[in-house]
Design a protein around this motif. Structure first.
Motif, PDB file in Angstrom:
ATOM      1  N   GLY A 103       0.832  -1.183   0.000  1.00  0.00           N
ATOM      2  CA  GLY A 103       0.000   0.000   0.000  1.00  0.00           C
ATOM      3  C   GLY A 103       0.877   1.248   0.000  1.00  0.00           C
ATOM      4  N   HIS A 104       0.441   2.265   0.730  1.00  0.00           N
ATOM      5  CA  HIS A 104       1.209   3.509   0.795  1.00  0.00           C
ATOM      6  C   HIS A 104       2.260   3.409   1.900  1.00  0.00           C
ATOM      7  CE1 HIS A 104       2.194   7.700   0.293  1.00  0.00           C
ATOM      8  NE2 HIS A 104       2.018   7.913   1.590  1.00  0.00           N
ATOM      9  N   ARG A 105       3.474   3.863   1.600  1.00  0.00           N
ATOM     10  CA  ARG A 105       4.574   3.893   2.558  1.00  0.00           C
ATOM     11  C   ARG A 105       4.953   5.344   2.792  1.00  0.00           C
ATOM     12  NH1 ARG A 105       7.460  -1.200   2.633  1.00  0.00           N
ATOM     13  NH2 ARG A 105       9.453  -0.150   2.906  1.00  0.00           N
ATOM     14  N   THR A 106       5.224   5.709   4.045  1.00  0.00           N
ATOM     15  CA  THR A 106       5.427   7.118   4.378  1.00  0.00           C
ATOM     16  C   THR A 106       6.889   7.552   4.344  1.00  0.00           C
ATOM     17  OG1 THR A 106       5.299   6.472   6.709  1.00  0.00           O
ATOM     18  CG2 THR A 106       3.310   7.343   5.699  1.00  0.00           C
ATOM     19  N   GLY A 107       7.801   6.639   3.996  1.00  0.00           N
ATOM     20  CA  GLY A 107       9.156   7.046   3.690  1.00  0.00           C
ATOM     21  C   GLY A 107       9.218   7.644   2.295  1.00  0.00           C
ATOM     22  N   SER A 108      10.415   8.029   1.883  1.00  0.00           N
ATOM     23  CA  SER A 108      10.596   8.688   0.586  1.00  0.00           C
ATOM     24  C   SER A 108      11.788   8.078  -0.142  1.00  0.00           C
ATOM     25  CB  SER A 108      10.829  10.194   0.775  1.00  0.00           C
ATOM     26  OG  SER A 108       9.826  10.777   1.580  1.00  0.00           O
ATOM     27  N   THR A 109      11.734   8.124  -1.455  1.00  0.00           N
ATOM     28  CA  THR A 109      12.829   7.634  -2.285  1.00  0.00           C
ATOM     29  C   THR A 109      12.912   8.471  -3.553  1.00  0.00           C
ATOM     30  OG1 THR A 109      13.612   5.789  -3.667  1.00  0.00           O
ATOM     31  CG2 THR A 109      11.249   5.881  -3.225  1.00  0.00           C
ATOM     32  N   ASP A 110      14.133   8.688  -4.033  1.00  0.00           N
ATOM     33  CA  ASP A 110      14.276   9.449  -5.270  1.00  0.00           C
ATOM     34  C   ASP A 110      13.925   8.634  -6.509  1.00  0.00           C
ATOM     35  OD1 ASP A 110      16.563   7.890  -5.207  1.00  0.00           O
ATOM     36  OD2 ASP A 110      17.975   9.552  -5.339  1.00  0.00           O
ATOM     37  N   MET A 111      13.559   7.352  -6.333  1.00  0.00           N
ATOM     38  CA  MET A 111      12.958   6.630  -7.451  1.00  0.00           C
ATOM     39  C   MET A 111      11.615   7.259  -7.797  1.00  0.00           C
ATOM     40  SD  MET A 111      14.038   4.208  -9.368  1.00  0.00           S
ATOM     41  CE  MET A 111      13.637   2.782 -10.400  1.00  0.00           C
ATOM     42  N   GLY A 112      11.027   7.977  -6.840  1.00  0.00           N
ATOM     43  CA  GLY A 112       9.804   8.713  -7.119  1.00  0.00           C
ATOM     44  C   GLY A 112      10.010   9.760  -8.198  1.00  0.00           C
ATOM     45  N   ASP A 113      11.156  10.412  -8.192  1.00  0.00           N
ATOM     46  CA  ASP A 113      11.457  11.415  -9.209  1.00  0.00           C
ATOM     47  C   ASP A 113      11.503  10.773 -10.592  1.00  0.00           C
ATOM     48  OD1 ASP A 113      12.958  14.073  -7.602  1.00  0.00           O
ATOM     49  OD2 ASP A 113      12.494  12.240  -6.532  1.00  0.00           O
ATOM     50  N   VAL A 114      12.139   9.602 -10.666  1.00  0.00           N
ATOM     51  CA  VAL A 114      12.226   8.906 -11.944  1.00  0.00           C
ATOM     52  C   VAL A 114      10.837   8.510 -12.427  1.00  0.00           C
ATOM     53  CG1 VAL A 114      13.283   6.958 -13.168  1.00  0.00           C
ATOM     54  CG2 VAL A 114      14.527   8.066 -11.311  1.00  0.00           C
ATOM     55  N   SER A 115       9.946   8.117 -11.486  1.00  0.00           N
ATOM     56  CA  SER A 115       8.594   7.678 -11.855  1.00  0.00           C
ATOM     57  C   SER A 115       7.740   8.811 -12.404  1.00  0.00           C
ATOM     58  CB  SER A 115       7.899   7.036 -10.650  1.00  0.00           C
ATOM     59  OG  SER A 115       7.396   8.011  -9.741  1.00  0.00           O
ATOM     60  N   GLN A 116       8.144  10.057 -12.175  1.00  0.00           N
ATOM     61  CA  GLN A 116       7.414  11.184 -12.746  1.00  0.00           C
ATOM     62  C   GLN A 116       7.706  11.373 -14.228  1.00  0.00           C
ATOM     63  OE1 GLN A 116       5.191  13.082 -10.873  1.00  0.00           O
ATOM     64  NE2 GLN A 116       5.596  11.610  -9.238  1.00  0.00           N
ATOM     65  N   LEU A 117       8.766  10.682 -14.701  1.00  0.00           N
ATOM     66  CA  LEU A 117       9.220  10.863 -16.084  1.00  0.00           C
ATOM     67  C   LEU A 117       9.022   9.625 -16.949  1.00  0.00           C
ATOM     68  CD1 LEU A 117      12.618  12.644 -15.299  1.00  0.00           C
ATOM     69  CD2 LEU A 117      10.408  13.709 -15.751  1.00  0.00           C
ATOM     70  N   ILE A 118       9.221   8.431 -16.363  1.00  0.00           N
ATOM     71  CA  ILE A 118       9.159   7.183 -17.120  1.00  0.00           C
ATOM     72  C   ILE A 118       8.533   6.102 -16.245  1.00  0.00           C
ATOM     73  CG2 ILE A 118      11.148   7.686 -18.609  1.00  0.00           C
ATOM     74  CD1 ILE A 118      12.887   6.006 -16.748  1.00  0.00           C
ATOM     75  N   PRO A 119       8.074   4.985 -16.841  1.00  0.00           N
ATOM     76  CA  PRO A 119       7.550   3.886 -16.030  1.00  0.00           C
ATOM     77  C   PRO A 119       8.649   3.262 -15.175  1.00  0.00           C
ATOM     78  CG  PRO A 119       6.979   3.622 -18.362  1.00  0.00           C
ATOM     79  CD  PRO A 119       7.989   4.716 -18.285  1.00  0.00           C
ATOM     80  N   VAL A 120       8.331   2.959 -13.905  1.00  0.00           N
ATOM     81  CA  VAL A 120       9.305   2.339 -13.001  1.00  0.00           C
ATOM     82  C   VAL A 120       8.617   1.289 -12.140  1.00  0.00           C
ATOM     83  CG1 VAL A 120      10.586   4.534 -12.842  1.00  0.00           C
ATOM     84  CG2 VAL A 120       9.055   3.858 -10.983  1.00  0.00           C
ATOM     85  N   ILE A 121       9.443   0.399 -11.581  1.00  0.00           N
ATOM     86  CA  ILE A 121       9.034  -0.443 -10.458  1.00  0.00           C
ATOM     87  C   ILE A 121      10.137  -0.412  -9.415  1.00  0.00           C
ATOM     88  CG2 ILE A 121       7.452  -1.938 -11.720  1.00  0.00           C
ATOM     89  CD1 ILE A 121       9.697  -4.035 -11.852  1.00  0.00           C
ATOM     90  N   HIS A 122       9.735  -0.636  -8.153  1.00  0.00           N
ATOM     91  CA  HIS A 122      10.659  -0.523  -7.027  1.00  0.00           C
ATOM     92  C   HIS A 122      10.268  -1.560  -5.977  1.00  0.00           C
ATOM     93  CE1 HIS A 122      12.214   1.478  -3.279  1.00  0.00           C
ATOM     94  NE2 HIS A 122      13.200   1.812  -4.076  1.00  0.00           N
ATOM     95  N   PRO A 123      10.385  -2.851  -6.295  1.00  0.00           N
ATOM     96  CA  PRO A 123       9.962  -3.893  -5.346  1.00  0.00           C
ATOM     97  C   PRO A 123      10.929  -4.049  -4.177  1.00  0.00           C
ATOM     98  CG  PRO A 123      10.849  -4.870  -7.337  1.00  0.00           C
ATOM     99  CD  PRO A 123      10.793  -3.400  -7.582  1.00  0.00           C
ATOM    100  N   TYR A 124      10.490  -4.858  -3.189  1.00  0.00           N
ATOM    101  CA  TYR A 124      11.254  -5.122  -1.980  1.00  0.00           C
ATOM    102  C   TYR A 124      11.368  -6.633  -1.782  1.00  0.00           C
ATOM    103  CZ  TYR A 124      10.328  -0.236  -0.731  1.00  0.00           C
ATOM    104  OH  TYR A 124      10.252   1.138  -0.723  1.00  0.00           O
TER     105      TYR A 124
END
Length: 443
Positions: free
Chosen positions: A347-368
Motif C-alpha cells: 500500500g502507501h509507505r510514508t518514507g521517501s525515495t528518489d525513485m519517485g522522481d524517476v517515476s514522474q518521467l518514465i515507467p518504473v518499479i521498485h519492489p522489496y
C-alpha cells in the motif's frame, strides 16, 4: 528462436553460477559503508566489477555515480536497472564504520549485488542476442537524504545542484535516453520465509537546513546579555509539534527535525544552533503546504528570543508511483521463483525515495525482497539471507527485463506507449528549482 522461458532459465543459471562472487561484492560494500556523494570506495568496487564483466561504463556521474550499458541483438527501448551506492549513518550498528558511523542499515549493498547479477545474467550465452533494446546498469549515489548541511555545501560550491543522486542523474542527462527503470530494495521481516513485496506509493518531501543565530555571553555570570539560539530552536520545535493537528490524514505528513549543533560550550549562551528536518507528504501540494507551516514555526522561535533564523529549503524527492504493466510482469516472475503466496502487494509507505522522481518521467518499479531482520534505518537492521537479498532479487529483475525486451520488445514498447508521464524533464527541473528557497528572518 529461443523461447523466453529458455532465456530466463539460462539467465538464472548464470546468477547461480556467480552467486558467491555477487554476494561477496555485496558483503565487501557492507564492510566499507560510505554516505552519499562520498562513495568512492564503493564506486571503485562497481567499476572493477564492470571491468571483470567486460561492460563499458562511464563514471563520475554526480560525483560518484556510474553507468554501464549492454546492447541487445537489435534496437529497441532502453531499460535502466539501478542500484544505490550509499549507506546511512547509524551509531552502534554492528557493521558501522567506527570513525564515521556509516552503516548499511537499509540494504543498499545488496542492491549493487542485484544490479550486477542482472548484468551477468543478460550476458549469459546468447541471451542478449534475443533481446531488442539496451540495458543501462546504473550505480547511483546518495539516495539516503542525510548530511544536509554538508551536501548543501557541495551545492553552494557548484559541485552539484540537487542533493539526491537520481535527481542529479536526471539533471545531468544520464536518463535522457532511458525509457523505463527498475531496482529492488531489501526489506525486513521473516528473512527465512522468502517473500517479495511490490507496488504501492511513497511520500515525497523537501528538506530544510536551519541556522538559529543569537548572541554569546557568560552562561552563569551574564546570561541576560546573551540571546539563546538553543531556546529559539526548542520553541520552534514546539511550534512545529503544534501544527500536527492541522495535517489531514490522507496526506500522511511527517516532520522530524534534529539538532545537529546545539552550542559550542556549556559555559556560553548558545549563539549558533543548527537543525535539519524533512517535511514529507503523499502529495506535492501537501508537503509544500506543511513546509510553509514549518517555516512559520521556525520564525516564531527566533522572534520569541530576539534572535534570527536562516532557513534553506531544498528540493527533496517526489512521490513514487509504480507502473502497473511492469508490475504484472514482475509479479509473475517473482511468483515463479517464490510461489504466489509469497508475493505481496504494497500500500502507501510514508518514507521517501528518489525513485519517485524517476517515476514522474518514465515507467518504473521498485519492489522489496524480504531478506533482513530489524527496523529499517535502525541499529538492528541486518541482511540475513543473501540468497534472497542478492540472487533472488537479481533473478526477478533479469527475468522481467527479458520479458520486456523479448520478441522485438513488444511488452516494453506497449508500456512506454501507454505511459502518460506526469512531468517532462524540463517541467521536472522547473518544479524542483522552484522548491529551493533561502530566507533570513531577524527580530
Amino acid at each position: 528462436m529461443a523461447t523466453v522461458e529458455h532465456l530466463k532459465s539460462k539467465a538464472c543459471a548464470e546468477i547461480d553460477r556467480l552467486g558467491n562472487e555477487l554476494i561477496g561484492i555485496a558483503k565487501t560494500i557492507l564492510d566499507n559503508p560510505e554516505p552519499g556523494f562520498r562513495e568512492f570506495k564503493t564506486a571503485r568496487t562497481v567499476a572493477e566489477a564492470f571491468q571483470r564483466f567486460g561492460i563499458p561504463y562511464k563514471d563520475g556521474i554526480g560525483i560518484t555515480g556510474l553507468r554501464g550499458d549492454l546492447q541487445g541483438g537489435t534496437a529497441g527501448p532502453t531499460i535502466a536497472v539501478m542500484g544505490e551506492l550509499d549507506s546511512l549513518k547509524v551509531l552502534g550498528h554492528p557493521h558501522a564504520d567506527p570513525e564515521t558511523t556509516a552503516a548499511h542499515a537499509c540494504g543498499h549493498h545488496c542492491q549493487i549485488g542485484m544490479m550486477l547479477g542482472v548484468a551477468a545474467a543478460l550476458q549469459a550465452g546468447d541471451v542478449l542476442d534475443h533481446l531488442s533494446g539496451r540495458v543501462a546498469l546504473m550505480a547511483v549515489p546518495a539516495e539516503e537524504y542525510i548530511e544536509v548541511e554538508y551536501r548543501d555545501g557541495l551545492r553552494r560550491e557548484g559541485k552539484l545542484e540537487f542533493i539526491g543522486g537520481k535527481p542529479e542523474f536526471i539533471r545531468l542527462g544520464a536518463l535522457d535516453d532511458v525509457d523505463m527503470a527498475m531496482m529492488t530494495h531489501t526489506s525486513s521481516g521473516d528473512a527465512d520465509a522468502g517473500s517479495i513485496a511490490f507496488g504501492g506509493t511513497n511520500n515525497g518531501m523537501v528538506a530544510k537546513s536551519i541556522r538559529f543565530l543569537g548572541r554569546a555571553s557568560h552562561a552563569g555570570g551574564a546570561p541576560h546579555m546573551g540571546v539563546n539560539a538553543l531556546n529559539a530552536a526548542m520553541i520552534a520545535m514546539s511550534a512545529i509539534h503544534a501544527q500536527r493537528e492541522t495535517y489531514q490524514d490522507p496526506d500522511t505528513v511527517r516532520v522530524h527535525p534534529i539538532i545537529t549543533q546545539g552550542g559550542v560550550a556549556v559555559s556560553s549562551v548558545p549563539a549558533d544552533v543548527r537543525m535539519e528536518t524533512y517535511v514529507r507528504g503523499s502529495r506535492i501540494e501537501a508537503f509544500m503546504d506543511a513546509s510553509n507551516k514549518v517555516d512559520r514555526a521556525l520564525r516564531a522561535g527566533a522572534m520569541a528570543v530576539g534572535g534570527s533564523v536562516e532557513i534553506t529549503t531544498l528540493p527533496g524527492y517526489l512521490p513514487i508511483s509504480s507502473d502497473e504493466g511492469m508490475l504484472q510482469l514482475y509479479g509473475q516472475n517473482a511468483a515463479s521463483l517464490l510461489g504466489k503466496t509469497n508475493v505481496h502487494r504494497l500500500g502507501h509507505r510514508t518514507g521517501s525515495t528518489d525513485m519517485g522522481d524517476v517515476s514522474q518521467l518514465i515507467p518504473v518499479i521498485h519492489p522489496y525482497v524480504v531478506a533482513a531482520t530489524g527496523n529499517g534505518h535502525g541499529i538492528d537492521y541486518v541482511v540475513q539471507n543473501y540468497d534472497l537479498g542478492v540472487l533472488v532479487g537479481a533473478k526477478a529483475m533479469a527475468m522481467t527485463v527479458i520479458d520486456l525486451l523479448y520478441d522485438g520488445a513488444k511488452h516494453a514498447r506497449r508500456i512506454v506507449g501507454e505511459y502518460d508521464p506526469p512531468l517532462t524533464k524540463e517541467s521536472y527541473l522547473s518544479l524542483m528549482r522552484s522548491m529551493l528557497k533561502e530566507t533570513t528572518h531577524t527580530k
